[in-house]
Design an enzyme around this catalytic site. Sequence first.
Site, PDB file in Angstrom:
ATOM      1  N   PRO A  86       7.573 -16.398 -57.799  1.00  0.00           N
ATOM      2  CA  PRO A  86       6.320 -17.174 -57.754  1.00  0.00           C
ATOM      3  C   PRO A  86       6.272 -18.308 -56.467  1.00  0.00           C
ATOM      4  O   PRO A  86       5.173 -18.731 -56.422  1.00  0.00           O
ATOM      5  CB  PRO A  86       5.959 -17.663 -59.184  1.00  0.00           C
ATOM      6  CG  PRO A  86       7.277 -17.915 -59.736  1.00  0.00           C
ATOM      7  CD  PRO A  86       8.228 -16.631 -59.436  1.00  0.00           C
ATOM      8  N   GLU A 113      14.678 -18.096 -66.580  1.00  0.00           N
ATOM      9  CA  GLU A 113      13.683 -19.172 -65.798  1.00  0.00           C
ATOM     10  C   GLU A 113      14.139 -18.929 -64.029  1.00  0.00           C
ATOM     11  O   GLU A 113      13.898 -19.631 -63.379  1.00  0.00           O
ATOM     12  CB  GLU A 113      14.458 -20.454 -66.278  1.00  0.00           C
ATOM     13  CG  GLU A 113      14.200 -20.889 -67.684  1.00  0.00           C
ATOM     14  CD  GLU A 113      12.838 -21.174 -67.707  1.00  0.00           C
ATOM     15  OE1 GLU A 113      12.127 -21.755 -67.083  1.00  0.00           O
ATOM     16  OE2 GLU A 113      12.282 -20.590 -68.838  1.00  0.00           O
ATOM     17  N   ARG A 150       2.794   3.783 -49.214  1.00  0.00           N
ATOM     18  CA  ARG A 150       1.770   4.546 -48.753  1.00  0.00           C
ATOM     19  C   ARG A 150       1.284   4.274 -47.200  1.00  0.00           C
ATOM     20  O   ARG A 150       0.552   5.122 -46.777  1.00  0.00           O
ATOM     21  CB  ARG A 150       0.576   3.902 -49.501  1.00  0.00           C
ATOM     22  CG  ARG A 150      -0.046   2.629 -49.621  1.00  0.00           C
ATOM     23  CD  ARG A 150      -0.917   2.112 -50.150  1.00  0.00           C
ATOM     24  NE  ARG A 150      -2.431   3.075 -50.225  1.00  0.00           N
ATOM     25  CZ  ARG A 150      -3.001   2.876 -49.152  1.00  0.00           C
ATOM     26  NH1 ARG A 150      -2.891   1.951 -48.426  1.00  0.00           N
ATOM     27  NH2 ARG A 150      -4.053   3.558 -49.304  1.00  0.00           N
ATOM     28  N   ASP A 164      -8.485   1.581 -44.684  1.00  0.00           N
ATOM     29  CA  ASP A 164      -8.546   0.800 -46.187  1.00  0.00           C
ATOM     30  C   ASP A 164      -8.959  -0.703 -45.972  1.00  0.00           C
ATOM     31  O   ASP A 164      -8.861  -1.388 -44.810  1.00  0.00           O
ATOM     32  CB  ASP A 164      -6.842   0.566 -46.428  1.00  0.00           C
ATOM     33  CG  ASP A 164      -6.688   2.074 -47.301  1.00  0.00           C
ATOM     34  OD1 ASP A 164      -7.696   2.738 -47.689  1.00  0.00           O
ATOM     35  OD2 ASP A 164      -5.545   2.506 -47.362  1.00  0.00           O
TER      36      ASP A 164
END
Length: 240
Positions: A86, A113, A150, A164
């Site tokens: 993150p 953690e 993809r 896209d």
Amino acid sequence: MKIDIVTIFPEFFDTFLKTSIIKRAIEDGLVEIELHQLRDYSHNKHKKIDDTPYGGGAGMLMAFPPFYDVIHQLKRENTKVIMLSPQGKLFNQKTATELSLSKHLILLCGHYEGIDARVEELIDLEISIGDYILTGGEIPAMIISDAVIRLIPEVIHQDSAEQDSLQNGWLKYPQYTKPEEYKGFKVPEVLVSGNHQLIDQWRTKQQIKKTLNKRPDLVNQIEKTEKEVQLLKEFNKNKK
């Protein structure tokens, strides 16, 4: 392309690797995905790969030696080592496109953690899929793998990938299929006109309009054509 995924839950990927486009890409030899159980690189007789953090703190931290060993075993000349975290750079279509040109990716899935900070000295990129916390890196690893695979030539039709949403920065124009009308809901007339020049013009306007309405934060990041700049000015002028 080869993708090595380092995880303590390899079974997490069972369905992902055996379904739809990813399955076909593997079967066609366009991508090779190999899962590596981090516990196999543990220095502990019980296959333990975590311990308490130095300096105290809540929870357990994934240890450095297993990651060091697995990276050095798998890494080769053109490898990009990616830690899923993150705290990393936010993943987007531009990054997916760049990674799709790589020959070899190693994805490190964290848990608990997090991972001993010394691993950061062994990686090329730290990636986050969003500003929220998950229980582990397996879902981000699947998201990144899917987005990258993809874009590999022949995995899907090239025209589809190029049109896209976000591939050129803009969101994709609205799309419709049969029937032409249902319970008073109609397909825009221009799309059934057969005039491809008018259709292209309509689609360009619609992708700009949709991006302004749904994701205005993207507009300043897009490298625009002269035509797009002019249309953007007209939309903004009409808003006033």
